[in-house]
Design an enzyme around this catalytic site. Sequence first.
Site, PDB file in Angstrom:
ATOM      1  N   ARG A 217       0.836  -1.208   0.000  1.00  0.00           N
ATOM      2  CA  ARG A 217       0.000   0.000   0.000  1.00  0.00           C
ATOM      3  C   ARG A 217       0.868   1.254   0.000  1.00  0.00           C
ATOM      4  O   ARG A 217       0.562   2.243  -0.652  1.00  0.00           O
ATOM      5  CB  ARG A 217      -0.922   0.002   1.217  1.00  0.00           C
ATOM      6  CG  ARG A 217      -2.006  -1.043   1.127  1.00  0.00           C
ATOM      7  CD  ARG A 217      -3.015  -0.907   2.263  1.00  0.00           C
ATOM      8  NE  ARG A 217      -3.856  -2.080   2.296  1.00  0.00           N
ATOM      9  CZ  ARG A 217      -3.921  -2.955   3.309  1.00  0.00           C
ATOM     10  NH1 ARG A 217      -3.224  -2.749   4.406  1.00  0.00           N
ATOM     11  NH2 ARG A 217      -4.693  -4.001   3.222  1.00  0.00           N
ATOM     12  N   SER A 256     -17.096  -7.418  -4.259  1.00  0.00           N
ATOM     13  CA  SER A 256     -18.399  -8.086  -4.363  1.00  0.00           C
ATOM     14  C   SER A 256     -19.170  -8.005  -3.047  1.00  0.00           C
ATOM     15  O   SER A 256     -20.367  -8.266  -3.012  1.00  0.00           O
ATOM     16  CB  SER A 256     -18.211  -9.548  -4.762  1.00  0.00           C
ATOM     17  OG  SER A 256     -17.384 -10.196  -3.822  1.00  0.00           O
ATOM     18  N   CYS A 342      -2.630 -14.451  -3.438  1.00  0.00           N
ATOM     19  CA  CYS A 342      -2.373 -14.852  -2.047  1.00  0.00           C
ATOM     20  C   CYS A 342      -2.605 -16.348  -1.862  1.00  0.00           C
ATOM     21  O   CYS A 342      -2.764 -16.814  -0.742  1.00  0.00           O
ATOM     22  CB  CYS A 342      -3.213 -14.030  -1.077  1.00  0.00           C
ATOM     23  SG  CYS A 342      -4.975 -14.231  -1.326  1.00  0.00           S
TER      24      CYS A 342
HETATM   25  N1  SAH Z   1      -7.073  -5.520  -1.195  1.00  0.00           N
HETATM   26  C1  SAH Z   1      -7.785  -5.733   0.040  1.00  0.00           C
HETATM   27  C2  SAH Z   1      -7.869  -7.190   0.422  1.00  0.00           C
HETATM   28  C3  SAH Z   1      -8.521  -8.076  -0.612  1.00  0.00           C
HETATM   29  S1  SAH Z   1      -9.144  -9.547   0.018  1.00  0.00           S
HETATM   30  C4  SAH Z   1      -7.159  -4.891   1.127  1.00  0.00           C
HETATM   31  O1  SAH Z   1      -6.141  -4.247   0.875  1.00  0.00           O
HETATM   32  O2  SAH Z   1      -7.675  -4.860   2.239  1.00  0.00           O
HETATM   33  C5  SAH Z   1     -10.140 -10.085  -1.280  1.00  0.00           C
HETATM   34  C6  SAH Z   1     -11.440  -9.338  -1.451  1.00  0.00           C
HETATM   35  O3  SAH Z   1     -12.053  -9.821  -2.642  1.00  0.00           O
HETATM   36  C7  SAH Z   1     -12.481  -9.524  -0.360  1.00  0.00           C
HETATM   37  O4  SAH Z   1     -12.865  -8.260   0.119  1.00  0.00           O
HETATM   38  C8  SAH Z   1     -13.688 -10.190  -1.058  1.00  0.00           C
HETATM   39  O5  SAH Z   1     -14.937  -9.682  -0.605  1.00  0.00           O
HETATM   40  C9  SAH Z   1     -13.462  -9.776  -2.488  1.00  0.00           C
HETATM   41  N2  SAH Z   1     -14.008 -10.648  -3.527  1.00  0.00           N
HETATM   42  C10 SAH Z   1     -14.060 -11.985  -3.582  1.00  0.00           C
HETATM   43  N3  SAH Z   1     -14.527 -12.393  -4.767  1.00  0.00           N
HETATM   44  C11 SAH Z   1     -14.786 -11.267  -5.498  1.00  0.00           C
HETATM   45  C12 SAH Z   1     -15.265 -11.020  -6.808  1.00  0.00           C
HETATM   46  N4  SAH Z   1     -15.565 -12.017  -7.627  1.00  0.00           N
HETATM   47  N5  SAH Z   1     -15.380  -9.741  -7.227  1.00  0.00           N
HETATM   48  C13 SAH Z   1     -15.067  -8.717  -6.412  1.00  0.00           C
HETATM   49  N6  SAH Z   1     -14.593  -8.901  -5.163  1.00  0.00           N
HETATM   50  C14 SAH Z   1     -14.454 -10.151  -4.706  1.00  0.00           C
END
Ligand code: SAH
Length: 398
Positions: A217, A256, A342
């Site tokens: 970040r 989502s 991840c």
């Molecule tokens: N980048 C974030 C962490 C991501 S974790 C941070 O810095 O805090 C992954 C995220 O993907 C979760 O919030 C989950 O709700 C979302 N997610 C899972 N499948 C998804 C999809 N098909 N489209 C959009 N978001 C999705």
Amino acid sequence: MYPKLYLKRNKEESLLRRHPWVFSGALARADGQLEEGTIADVCDSGGKFLARGHCQIGSIAVRVLTFRDEPIDRAWWIKRTAGAYAVRKALGLAGSRETTCYRLIHGEGDMLPGLIVDIYGDTAVMQCHSVGMFVHREDICAALREVLGGELRAVYDKSSRTAPFNAGLDAADGYLWKAEDYPDQEEKIVLESGRKFAVDWERGQKTGLFLDQRESRRLVMQFARGRRVLNTFCYTGGFSIFALGGGAASVDSVDSSGYAVEMADRNVLLNFGAGTPHRAFTADATKFVRDTDGRYDMIILDPPAFAKHLKAVPNALQAYRRLNASAIAKIEPGGILFTFSCSQAVLADQFRTMVFSAAAIAGRSVRVLHRLSQPADHPVNIYHPEGEYLKGLVLYVE
Ligand code: SAH
């Protein structure tokens, strides 16, 4: 005295190299009935002590707590917790004013396999991924109180979704301990690199925040000036806040989960007030990237683990490739792409090769600027390379 497990002949090699898992196929026999979660000694075929750890049902039969013949008592839990804390002190995280949320215990990386403890200000949030850790949660709570002292005012256990379901634990989330004056209702706000984040460990994913992207970040912040940013899989807006903090022209966040998107808006408001050039969308991120006609010169792809185990890797790689190819195709010339996986099961080389073919599909000229990984409060035990789960690349798309 702990019950004993005996390895088959010549199966001691990996324990001698301090790998913290014993696979069920390596075991010859046990003396007595071993239940999931009990502590047992692992001996070689001749009966010589090799390690002591938590028993599990499944392909990993034992997760090692120690390679020494020492009792696993309150003093032991305190010693291990203090060891983990010393590392976070050395990193400048414990006691930092700028960053009040960090990972204190990272499973095998801190020689406490199956245990995660994240710190959010004065609260420790713990997730047990094994029955053995769950059984010891009161000892762990006591050790956290002993080691963190006055810094800690509550310990929240959130193991109901991480402890093995088949063990019939009936785990319910809740506080294992709270100080008398610990406020219940108030919104919890923590700092990461000086930015504010509202966190709700009861409703949020994992322990509340994804603490493993702290360093990436900051890097986003360095690249963001003047850019139109798309942050996909944004969760509660971690990357969005740092893009805005770095002077992005605008940021669109996509997740989502409606809850996540609401929190992303909340965090933008907390840090920058009303009128900030930020929009948050509840949508499928893969479709969003594919279908958008928005013009973006920075895109962040931080999807959840598409492969939760080895068998799922081929399909996961396809999904990652599709997502990356759309982003590389869409991004404006001179654009910066942050892309992550991840999934522990997806190796760094596979990830890189996947991004390489995504670039080829998109037919753009792409340079790798940075290779990213998990931050130091998510350490990797050198004897357990499987602990390296987070991979990322920063790309310059011409
Ligand atoms: N980048 C974030 C962490 C991501 S974790 C941070 O810095 O805090 C992954 C995220 O993907 C979760 O919030 C989950 O709700 C979302 N997610 C899972 N499948 C998804 C999809 N098909 N489209 C959009 N978001 C999705």
